[in-house]
Design a protein around this motif. Structure first.
Motif, short mmCIF file in Angstrom:
data_model
loop_
_atom_site.label_atom_id
_atom_site.label_comp_id
_atom_site.label_asym_id
_atom_site.label_seq_id
_atom_site.Cartn_x
_atom_site.Cartn_y
_atom_site.Cartn_z
N SER A 22 0.83 -1.21 0.00
CA SER A 22 0.00 0.00 0.00
C SER A 22 0.87 1.26 0.00
CB SER A 22 -0.95 0.00 1.19
OG SER A 22 -0.27 0.28 2.40
N CYS A 37 -9.99 2.70 1.44
CA CYS A 37 -8.58 2.25 1.48
C CYS A 37 -7.91 2.75 2.75
CB CYS A 37 -7.82 2.76 0.26
SG CYS A 37 -8.31 1.98 -1.30
N ARG A 41 -6.16 0.54 5.66
CA ARG A 41 -4.79 0.80 6.12
C ARG A 41 -4.75 0.95 7.64
NH1 ARG A 41 -1.52 4.77 2.11
NH2 ARG A 41 -1.78 3.55 0.23
N SER A 128 -6.41 -6.49 -0.99
CA SER A 128 -6.63 -6.22 0.42
C SER A 128 -7.54 -7.27 1.05
CB SER A 128 -7.25 -4.83 0.59
OG SER A 128 -7.55 -4.57 1.94
#
Length: 147
Positions: A22, A37, A41, A128
């Motif tokens: 990432s 996203c 994270r 992911s």
């Protein structure tokens, strides 16, 4: 066959690769992360640290706080993939009209060469989801009782 320590190390490697991936996509390739996203994270980055420390210490107690965080990240990843696949159409977590990056932006992860056909299948959200699924599976894998 995986031993208890190997599963913890494997979960750490998955979290570490996902974290570094990432960072590569955003800082090297210049891909702007969307709102979902960022949430993923927030869930993945601590896992890379916690699982690494736990693997080095052989601390299976990490499962008590790493597994819920991985499940939360998996939920965000699943929701983003459902949006990308067109399953969820009425609720949009990322609206391009608000100035944010769209959750469905098709970043060319695999380039434009021989692997370009993977860009529609193995997207960043799909990667992911795969990473969180692997971490959950490795942490939840039933371990035999040691007598």
């Amino acid at each position: 066959m995986f031993s208890r320590d190997n599963r913890l190390y494997a979960a750490w490697v998955v979290a570490l690769v996902a974290t570094l991936g990432s960072l590569y996509f955003s800082n090297v390739k210049g891909y702007q992360p969307c709102v979902l996203c960022w949430y993923q994270r927030i869930c993945m980055y601590p896992l890379a640290l916690w699982l690494g420390i736990a693997a080095l210490r052989g601390d299976l107690g990490v499962r008590a706080y790493a597994l819920p965080l991985a499940v939360l990240g998996w939920g965000f990843a699943l929701f983003q993939n459902l949006e990308t696949w067109g399953v969820v159409e009425t609720i949009k977590a990322c609206s391009p009209s608000s100035g944010a990056v769209s959750c469905t932006t098709p970043w060319p992860v695999w380039g434009s060469g021989a692997l370009a056909s993977l860009n529609t299948i193995l997207t960043i959200p799909a990667l992911s989801l795969i990473a969180f699924t692997l971490i959950i599976a490795l942490l939840a894998w039933k371990r035999p009782r040691v007598i």
